[in-house]
Design a protein around this motif. Structure first.
Motif, PDB file in Angstrom:
ATOM      1  N   UNK A  66       0.850  -1.199   0.000  1.00 27.01           N
ATOM      2  CA  UNK A  66       0.000   0.000   0.000  1.00 27.01           C
ATOM      3  C   UNK A  66       0.878   1.239   0.000  1.00 27.01           C
ATOM      4  N   UNK A  67       0.455   2.205  -0.756  1.00 26.28           N
ATOM      5  CA  UNK A  67       1.195   3.461  -0.839  1.00 26.28           C
ATOM      6  C   UNK A  67       0.589   4.434   0.183  1.00 26.28           C
ATOM      7  N   UNK A  68       1.448   5.072   0.956  1.00 27.47           N
ATOM      8  CA  UNK A  68       0.903   6.014   1.940  1.00 27.47           C
ATOM      9  C   UNK A  68       0.274   7.218   1.255  1.00 27.47           C
ATOM     10  N   UNK A  69      -0.665   7.793   1.967  1.00 21.85           N
ATOM     11  CA  UNK A  69      -1.316   9.000   1.450  1.00 21.85           C
ATOM     12  C   UNK A  69      -0.275  10.098   1.313  1.00 21.85           C
TER      13      UNK A  69
END
Length: 147
Positions: free
Chosen positions: A58-61
């Motif tokens: 998952x890519x951080x916001x």
């Protein structure tokens, strides 16, 4: 010994409530993913092989960009603007109170001048047409007035 009478249920007229069935939910329809994920195999240190779908991390916001001016500075500025707006009203209020004080003072002075003038006219006016009473020394002897 007296034995209690056996229980006799009594019938009463009433309304019977039946449960309402809950409708069955819609059937589940399988949906195929938009793309087929790749299958990946991993060999563990003890020799076992684990096979499964590759999971993308998952890519951080993205971090919110910092505003050019802090909110505290904006709040202080808005407070200064509000204070300046109030000061104008307070200045007008104090001006109004000062003007009202001057008006009341002038009215009191005017009343004193008019009333004083009226008294002066009464004291120094010509006494023609008025009755003058001369009081002589009176003597009272044995409860009888002698002039």
């Amino acid at each position: 010994m007296n034995q209690p009478a056996p229980y006799q249920p009594t019938e009463t007229a009433g309304t019977v409530h039946y449960p309402t069935p809950i409708p069955a939910p819609a059937p589940m329809v399988p949906v195929q993913p938009g793309h087929i994920p790749t299958v990946q195999s991993v060999v563990l240190p003890d020799g076992r092989v684990v096979t499964g779908y590759a999971i993308e991390p998952t890519k951080p916001e993205p971090a919110a960009t910092k505003p050019l001016v802090s909110r505290t500075a904006v709040n202080i500025a808005l407070g200064g603007v509000g204070f300046a707006a109030v000061c104008g009203g307070l200045l007008m209020l104090t001006t109004f109170i000062a003007a009202l004080t001057a008006l009341v003072t002038q009215l009191v002075i005017l009343a004193a001048v008019v009333f004083g003038g009226f008294i002066a006219v009464q004291l120094f006016s010509d006494t023609r047409g008025t009755t003058t009473v001369n009081i002589r020394k009176a003597v009272i002897k044995r409860n009888h007035f002698h002039s």
